[in-house]
Design a protein around this motif. Structure first.
Motif, PDB file in Angstrom:
ATOM      1  N   UNK A 142       0.862  -1.180   0.000  1.00  7.42           N
ATOM      2  CA  UNK A 142       0.000   0.000   0.000  1.00  7.42           C
ATOM      3  C   UNK A 142       0.902   1.234   0.000  1.00  7.42           C
ATOM      4  N   UNK A 143       0.347   2.363  -0.395  1.00  7.09           N
ATOM      5  CA  UNK A 143       1.162   3.576  -0.427  1.00  7.09           C
ATOM      6  C   UNK A 143       1.274   4.174   0.966  1.00  7.09           C
ATOM      7  N   UNK A 144       2.480   4.267   1.524  1.00 11.03           N
ATOM      8  CA  UNK A 144       2.607   4.842   2.861  1.00 11.03           C
ATOM      9  C   UNK A 144       2.271   6.338   2.838  1.00 11.03           C
ATOM     10  N   UNK A 145       1.542   6.794   3.843  1.00 11.53           N
ATOM     11  CA  UNK A 145       1.129   8.200   3.857  1.00 11.53           C
ATOM     12  C   UNK A 145       2.186   9.107   4.471  1.00 11.53           C
ATOM     13  N   UNK A 146       3.156   8.472   5.160  1.00 11.74           N
ATOM     14  CA  UNK A 146       4.177   9.296   5.802  1.00 11.74           C
ATOM     15  C   UNK A 146       5.378   8.480   6.212  1.00 11.74           C
ATOM     16  N   UNK A 147       6.299   9.128   6.946  1.00 13.95           N
ATOM     17  CA  UNK A 147       7.583   8.549   7.386  1.00 13.95           C
ATOM     18  C   UNK A 147       8.426   8.170   6.163  1.00 13.95           C
ATOM     19  N   UNK A 148       9.400   7.264   6.319  1.00 15.60           N
ATOM     20  CA  UNK A 148      10.174   6.838   5.136  1.00 15.60           C
ATOM     21  C   UNK A 148      10.307   5.324   5.068  1.00 15.60           C
TER      22      UNK A 148
ATOM     23  N   UNK B 150      13.273   0.675   4.336  1.00 17.10           N
ATOM     24  CA  UNK B 150      13.456   2.109   4.573  1.00 17.10           C
ATOM     25  C   UNK B 150      13.912   2.760   3.277  1.00 17.10           C
ATOM     26  N   UNK B 151      13.241   3.857   2.889  1.00 16.55           N
ATOM     27  CA  UNK B 151      13.736   4.576   1.702  1.00 16.55           C
ATOM     28  C   UNK B 151      14.492   5.844   2.091  1.00 16.55           C
ATOM     29  N   UNK B 152      15.035   5.819   3.302  1.00 20.48           N
ATOM     30  CA  UNK B 152      15.973   6.875   3.688  1.00 20.48           C
ATOM     31  C   UNK B 152      17.359   6.482   3.185  1.00 20.48           C
ATOM     32  N   UNK B 153      17.405   6.183   1.912  1.00 20.19           N
ATOM     33  CA  UNK B 153      18.631   5.707   1.288  1.00 20.19           C
ATOM     34  C   UNK B 153      18.690   6.326  -0.112  1.00 20.19           C
ATOM     35  N   UNK B 154      19.899   6.611  -0.626  1.00 24.89           N
ATOM     36  CA  UNK B 154      20.032   7.350  -1.889  1.00 24.89           C
ATOM     37  C   UNK B 154      19.280   6.667  -3.045  1.00 24.89           C
ATOM     38  N   UNK B 155      18.759   7.474  -3.955  1.00 30.71           N
ATOM     39  CA  UNK B 155      17.948   6.993  -5.068  1.00 30.71           C
ATOM     40  C   UNK B 155      18.668   5.897  -5.871  1.00 30.71           C
ATOM     41  N   UNK B 156      19.939   6.123  -6.178  1.00 31.71           N
ATOM     42  CA  UNK B 156      20.697   5.146  -6.969  1.00 31.71           C
ATOM     43  C   UNK B 156      20.831   3.812  -6.240  1.00 31.71           C
ATOM     44  N   UNK B 157      21.024   3.910  -4.927  1.00 28.86           N
ATOM     45  CA  UNK B 157      21.128   2.672  -4.133  1.00 28.86           C
ATOM     46  C   UNK B 157      19.799   1.936  -4.151  1.00 28.86           C
ATOM     47  N   UNK B 158      18.720   2.702  -4.082  1.00 26.81           N
ATOM     48  CA  UNK B 158      17.393   2.066  -4.124  1.00 26.81           C
ATOM     49  C   UNK B 158      17.204   1.330  -5.446  1.00 26.81           C
ATOM     50  N   UNK B 159      17.607   1.991  -6.532  1.00 24.86           N
ATOM     51  CA  UNK B 159      17.453   1.370  -7.861  1.00 24.86           C
ATOM     52  C   UNK B 159      18.199   0.038  -7.912  1.00 24.86           C
ATOM     53  N   UNK B 160      19.439   0.052  -7.462  1.00 22.66           N
ATOM     54  CA  UNK B 160      20.249  -1.160  -7.491  1.00 22.66           C
ATOM     55  C   UNK B 160      19.642  -2.232  -6.573  1.00 22.66           C
ATOM     56  N   UNK B 161      19.188  -1.802  -5.389  1.00 20.56           N
ATOM     57  CA  UNK B 161      18.607  -2.753  -4.433  1.00 20.56           C
ATOM     58  C   UNK B 161      17.400  -3.463  -5.042  1.00 20.56           C
ATOM     59  N   UNK B 162      16.601  -2.718  -5.825  1.00 19.72           N
ATOM     60  CA  UNK B 162      15.410  -3.341  -6.402  1.00 19.72           C
ATOM     61  C   UNK B 162      15.748  -4.305  -7.539  1.00 19.72           C
ATOM     62  N   UNK B 163      16.821  -4.015  -8.269  1.00 20.45           N
ATOM     63  CA  UNK B 163      17.261  -4.980  -9.290  1.00 20.45           C
ATOM     64  C   UNK B 163      17.645  -6.296  -8.609  1.00 20.45           C
ATOM     65  N   UNK B 164      18.381  -6.158  -7.496  1.00 19.94           N
ATOM     66  CA  UNK B 164      18.812  -7.368  -6.771  1.00 19.94           C
ATOM     67  C   UNK B 164      17.612  -8.108  -6.178  1.00 19.94           C
ATOM     68  N   UNK B 165      16.660  -7.340  -5.652  1.00 16.06           N
ATOM     69  CA  UNK B 165      15.485  -7.969  -5.031  1.00 16.06           C
ATOM     70  C   UNK B 165      14.665  -8.726  -6.076  1.00 16.06           C
ATOM     71  N   UNK B 166      14.550  -8.126  -7.257  1.00 20.91           N
ATOM     72  CA  UNK B 166      13.798  -8.762  -8.344  1.00 20.91           C
ATOM     73  C   UNK B 166      14.465 -10.093  -8.718  1.00 20.91           C
ATOM     74  N   UNK B 167      15.811 -10.066  -8.800  1.00 20.22           N
ATOM     75  CA  UNK B 167      16.556 -11.279  -9.139  1.00 20.22           C
ATOM     76  C   UNK B 167      16.326 -12.346  -8.070  1.00 20.22           C
TER      77      UNK B 167
END
Ligand SMILES: Cc1ncc(COP(=O)(O)O)c(C=O)c1O
Length: 375
Positions: free
Chosen positions: A301-307, A352-369
């Protein structure tokens, strides 16, 4: 008493190389420069002493003005505001001042890790209230009524919420306030993420009708101003409650660090622009994280607040712990199993998305794999 589920998991991460951590609830930003500079200057000025137990009166006045300006909340800086060592201490003091041996405290779950254990340390009984994705992980007045008995003394509400990101509109809060008044409960309202509310205005619990006299409002600087390491927060409430909390604080902590108190003053006076910049970036990351999670098959679900995002891993057939362990070992991405926030977190992860955008992108590639590799 068990150790914090977050810490247990992160002991595993220590010592591993190239791990992308989406685990800790800590801004990746450093404290804005003007705030750091104020602290440096405070040291140069020789501000190295204790302060009054309640904290610098100048900071308490600044908090009073800030809450008035932002929410129309009125707290007397002399009697109704206490400066603490983070919201962590403010929360501990609130429970110690309020909870009698044997009385119970309502805690909507999944919940921040310290609520249950601190309640137990005070001799109280934590009573979890289950929330679910169907209600957007929000507690309802009916849930509260069902969970109350003669021993119920207080309730803890945290919004925007760690770990689910759920928050409450004014009308939802009003309905909760009504039950709190009828059952004569004290509300301990942890609003540390209030400045990171994305889709509507944040409503402090104490602004609701008849709630000011029965609410302890907790807030701090760790999240809004990226000041986790400064250990500074505050509690506001009726004078009798703040007086009780101050007695405990004066024996246990004496006062918060003067340097942090001076920096906090600067944050409230001149920190709004930095706060808004950080918030814009968190919002951008929220859009990315939620859409990627749903794309790779972890409904969220879409979080309404925090990170934080709180996706379900049930479809993968793995438990929260097996998913988190597998992801860490195979792909070196650290997330927190939902069970760290109570047994009701089984089947979920906290990301937690209190992490740099590029790191998030890479993390999601790994998670998908990783998900594709699950048999
Ligand atoms: C809901 C909640 N309350 C309190 C705290 C503690 O904050 P502080 O750094 O002010 O002690 C945290 C930290 O993650 C939190 O998520």
């Amino acid at each position: 008493m068990p150790s914090s589920g977050i810490r247990v998991f992160f002991d595993l991460v220590l010592g591993m190389k190239d791990v992308i951590s989406l685990g800790v609830g800590e801004p990746d930003f450093v404290t804005p420069w003007n705030i750091r500079e104020r602290a440096i200057y405070a040291l140069e000025e020789g501000c190295t002493s204790y302060t009054s137990n309640k904290g610098l009166i100048e900071l308490r006045r600044e908090i009073s003005k800030y809450l008035k300006r932002k929410y129309g909340l009125d707290y007397d800086p002399e009697e109704e505001i206490l400066i603490t060592v983070g919201v962590s201490e403010a929360f501990d003091l609130s429970l110690r001042a309020v909870v009698d041996r044997g009385s119970s405290v309502l805690i909507p779950e999944p919940a921040y890790v310290s609520y249950g254990p601190i309640t137990m340390l005070c001799g109280g009984k934590p009573v979890p209230i289950q929330t679910s994705p169907e209600s957007g992980f929000k507690v309802t007045p009916e849930d509260i009524k069902r969970s109350c008995d003669k021993k119920t003394k207080a309730m803890i509400l945290n919004y925007p919420n760690n770990p689910t990101g759920a928050s409450y509109s004014k009308s939802e809060l009003k309905a909760i306030a009504d039950v709190i008044a009828r059952r004569d409960l004290i509300m301990i309202s942890d609003e540390i993420y209030c400045d990171l509310t994305y889709d509507f205005e944040h409503t402090p619990f104490a602004t609701l009708p008849r709630m000011r006299e029965r609410t302890i409002y907790l807030n701090g600087f760790s999240k809004s101003f990226a000041m986790t390491g400064w250990r500074i927060g505050y509690a506001c409430g009726p004078a009798r409650l703040i007086a009780g909390m101050t007695k405990i604080h004066q024996y246990t902590m004496l006062c918060a660090s003067i340097i942090s108190q001076m920096a906090a003053q600067e944050a409230l006076k001149n920190g709004e622009r930095s706060l808004q910049e950080m918030k814009r970036e968190y919002r951008r990351r929220r859009e990315f994280v939620v859409s990627r999670l749903n794309e790779i098959g972890l409904p969220c679900h879409k979080p309404e607040g925090a990170f934080y995002a709180f996706p379900s891993v049930k479809k993968t057939g793995l438990s929260s712990m097996d998913f988190s362990n597998g992801l860490l070992k195979k792909e070196k991405v650290a997330v927190v199993p939902g069970t760290a926030f109570g047994p009701l977190g089984e089947g979920y992860l906290r990301i937690s998305y209190a992490s740099a955008y590029d790191k998030l992108k890479e993390a999601f590639l790994r998670m998908e794999r990783f998900i594709k590799s699950i048999p």
